[in-house]
Design a protein around this motif. Structure first.
Motif, mmCIF file in Angstrom:
data_model
loop_
_atom_site.group_PDB
_atom_site.id
_atom_site.type_symbol
_atom_site.label_atom_id
_atom_site.label_comp_id
_atom_site.label_asym_id
_atom_site.label_seq_id
_atom_site.Cartn_x
_atom_site.Cartn_y
_atom_site.Cartn_z
ATOM 1 N N GLU A 102 40.321 18.374 16.051
ATOM 2 C CA GLU A 102 39.202 18.197 16.991
ATOM 3 C C GLU A 102 39.733 17.984 18.415
ATOM 4 O O GLU A 102 39.058 18.289 19.394
ATOM 5 C CB GLU A 102 38.339 16.990 16.596
ATOM 6 N N GLY A 114 45.508 18.650 10.564
ATOM 7 C CA GLY A 114 45.700 17.518 11.477
ATOM 8 C C GLY A 114 44.401 17.223 12.197
ATOM 9 O O GLY A 114 43.333 17.725 11.815
ATOM 10 N N ALA A 143 46.108 14.076 6.913
ATOM 11 C CA ALA A 143 46.509 12.705 6.607
ATOM 12 C C ALA A 143 46.808 12.549 5.113
ATOM 13 O O ALA A 143 47.587 11.690 4.715
ATOM 14 C CB ALA A 143 45.404 11.744 7.042
ATOM 15 N N ALA A 152 41.399 13.904 5.394
ATOM 16 C CA ALA A 152 41.768 12.504 5.553
ATOM 17 C C ALA A 152 42.351 11.860 4.300
ATOM 18 O O ALA A 152 43.376 11.193 4.360
ATOM 19 C CB ALA A 152 40.556 11.726 6.054
ATOM 20 N N GLY A 205 51.464 10.030 12.568
ATOM 21 C CA GLY A 205 51.456 11.468 12.296
ATOM 22 C C GLY A 205 50.049 11.999 12.452
ATOM 23 O O GLY A 205 49.134 11.541 11.780
ATOM 24 N N ASP A 213 35.090 20.393 7.394
ATOM 25 C CA ASP A 213 35.889 20.493 8.615
ATOM 26 C C ASP A 213 36.679 21.778 8.748
ATOM 27 O O ASP A 213 36.971 22.211 9.853
ATOM 28 C CB ASP A 213 36.839 19.301 8.699
HETATM 29 P P1 AMP Z 1 38.050 15.348 5.387
HETATM 30 O O1 AMP Z 1 36.633 14.998 5.735
HETATM 31 O O2 AMP Z 1 38.649 14.499 4.330
HETATM 32 O O3 AMP Z 1 38.255 16.842 5.167
HETATM 33 O O4 AMP Z 1 38.891 14.968 6.684
HETATM 34 C C1 AMP Z 1 38.774 15.632 7.898
HETATM 35 C C2 AMP Z 1 39.274 14.748 8.991
HETATM 36 O O5 AMP Z 1 40.623 14.391 8.763
HETATM 37 C C3 AMP Z 1 39.236 15.447 10.338
HETATM 38 O O6 AMP Z 1 38.275 14.820 11.152
HETATM 39 C C4 AMP Z 1 40.648 15.245 10.895
HETATM 40 O O7 AMP Z 1 40.642 14.831 12.239
HETATM 41 C C5 AMP Z 1 41.213 14.156 10.006
HETATM 42 N N1 AMP Z 1 42.670 14.222 9.914
HETATM 43 C C6 AMP Z 1 43.410 15.262 9.523
HETATM 44 N N2 AMP Z 1 44.718 14.968 9.623
HETATM 45 C C7 AMP Z 1 44.813 13.720 10.098
HETATM 46 C C8 AMP Z 1 45.897 12.857 10.412
HETATM 47 N N3 AMP Z 1 47.167 13.244 10.251
HETATM 48 N N4 AMP Z 1 45.611 11.619 10.881
HETATM 49 C C9 AMP Z 1 44.324 11.235 11.046
HETATM 50 N N5 AMP Z 1 43.260 11.995 10.744
HETATM 51 C C10 AMP Z 1 43.495 13.217 10.282
#
Ligand code: AMP
Length: 398
Positions: A328, A325, A221, A197, A297, A356
């Protein structure tokens, strides 16, 4: 970091306190995933076979420093007994006269599980009185809870000051072997894949890895923040607008160090954040692509997948932390799924950081294809950042 190992301990008839990670998911008092309990079995069996009088302690969930039946470790004790095929007694408090009596009654080769250490505020405060009581009459301490080794709590750091010797268990030993020793002089190319994220959560690890890696692949993200900083329109995408300066700074540092940073050349987007929603991929950013207004995105695009996967295929060492992305939801999983497969097929030394990305590896049944899957999210990031973990630093030096 040369630390005493569980293998070095003489434990026959000795009271040994071991910190384990039994922080398992529970639903209505039932354990829904016992992976963490199973992971502790090698250390537990080793100590019992050596004749230890074994006392186990752990935290579970986030109680507020006082007893809360929802976070009782009792079900974990029952499950441990089933997995171990051995009686496991249980003390309904981790300190106090009741626990002391049960500890004193332990025979050689017997095991007792103490109630949740976080039922006492002294655990997180690393209070000396609490740590003294938790150490009790144990003369040896083993830490096998990697997931909490980055926290200086009573049961991870405090207790070490009240026993004769403190050693690492097999789980922590293996984490250090992969995250420290093997990455000290990695076979090259060394490629790091980061996603998830927020850039702000991973800024320190990025900075540290710029010193070591040949290439950083950035998805999730996090990548939106970089693309936004470079001036691309990102529509309604999740990003950190206030981190543009930081993102540009990382890109110029990488350039100065000759480390390549690969950002997605295109992005999969949606108008609705739900399973089955319509998605489409932007044109490449270099050809005027953008995430349109009203769209966000949610995954890397198809050309980005291709580019990332060919980089991964050429790597000899890979660290992966964070999804590409919103994997989930099946509709948004393609980037994460293909990157996971590419890592599994690479033939490189592959280390998957906690959190994750581990969930993703499990979703695609690729666990057996990875060289190592870390059990700790925060702790594995801190090791990659080159930090010393308090729960490891406090163990006896050799
Ligand atoms: P983190 O805990 O920082 O590793 O983030 C993991 C989370 O980031 C997961 O639950 C993903 O669904 C979310 N994530 C990954 N890519 C995106 C995106 N492009 N937009 C929104 N959420 C995202």
């Amino acid at each position: 970091m040369a630390k005493l190992s569980i293998r070095d301990l003489k434990v026959e008839s000795r009271e040994v306190l071991m910190r384990v990670d039994f922080n398992v998911p529970l639903q209505d008092g039932e354990i829904t995933d016992d992976t963490r309990i199973a992971a502790a079995l090698p250390s537990i069996k080793h100590l019992l076979a050596g004749g230890a009088r074994l006392v186990l302690c752990s935290h579970l969930g986030r109680p507020k420093g006082e007893p809360d039946v929802r976070y009782s470790l009792k079900p974990a004790g029952v499950r441990l007994g089933e997995l171990l095929k051995h009686d496991v007694s249980f003390a309904s408090d981790c300190i106090g006269v009741g626990a002391a009596a049960k500890r004193a009654a332990l025979g050689s080769g017997e095991v007792l599980l103490l109630e949740n250490t976080r039922f006492h505020a002294g655990e997180k405060a690393n209070d000396c009185e609490f740590a003294t009581a938790l150490a009790g009459n144990a003369t040896a301490f083993v830490n096998d809870a990697f997931g909490t080794a980055h926290r200086a709590h009573g049961s991870t750091e405090g207790v070490t000051h009240h026993v004769e010797v403190s050693a690492m268990g097999f789980l922590i030993e293996r984490e250090l072997e992969f995250l420290c020793e093997k990455l000290a002089s990695p076979e090259r190319p060394f490629v790091v894949i980061l996603g998830g994220a927020k850039v702000s959560d991973k800024i320190e690890v990025i900075t540290a890895l710029l010193e070591k890696a040949d290439c950083l692949i950035i998805g999730g993200a996090m990548a939106n923040t970089f693309l936004h900083a470079q001036g691309y329109s990102m529509g309604n995408s999740l990003l950190e607008g206030d981190k543009s300066g930081l993102a540009l700074d990382i890109l110029s540092k990488a350039e100065a160090k000759g480390v390549r940073i690969l950002l997605p050349v295109d992005t999969r987007m949606t108008r609705e954040f739900k399973e089955g929603a319509e998605t489409k991929v932007t044109a490449p950013y270099s050809e005027g692509g953008e995430v349109e207004d009203g769209w966000e995105g949610i995954d890397i695009g198809d050309r980005a997948i291709e580019e990332f996967c060919s980089e991964i295929a050429a790597a000899r060492t890979i660290v992966w932390n964070g999804p590409m992305g919103v994997f989930e939801l099946d509709s948004f999983e393609k980037g994460t799924k293909e990157v996971a497969q590419a890592v599994a097929d690479s033939g490189a030394l592959t280390i998957v950081g906690g959190g994750d990305s581990v969930t993703a590896v499990k979703k695609y049944n690729l666990g057996d294809s990875m060289s190592f899957i870390s059990t700790g999210g925060g702790a594995s990031l801190e090791l990659l950042e080159g930090k010393e973990l308090p729960g490891v630093a406090a163990l006896t030096d050799i």
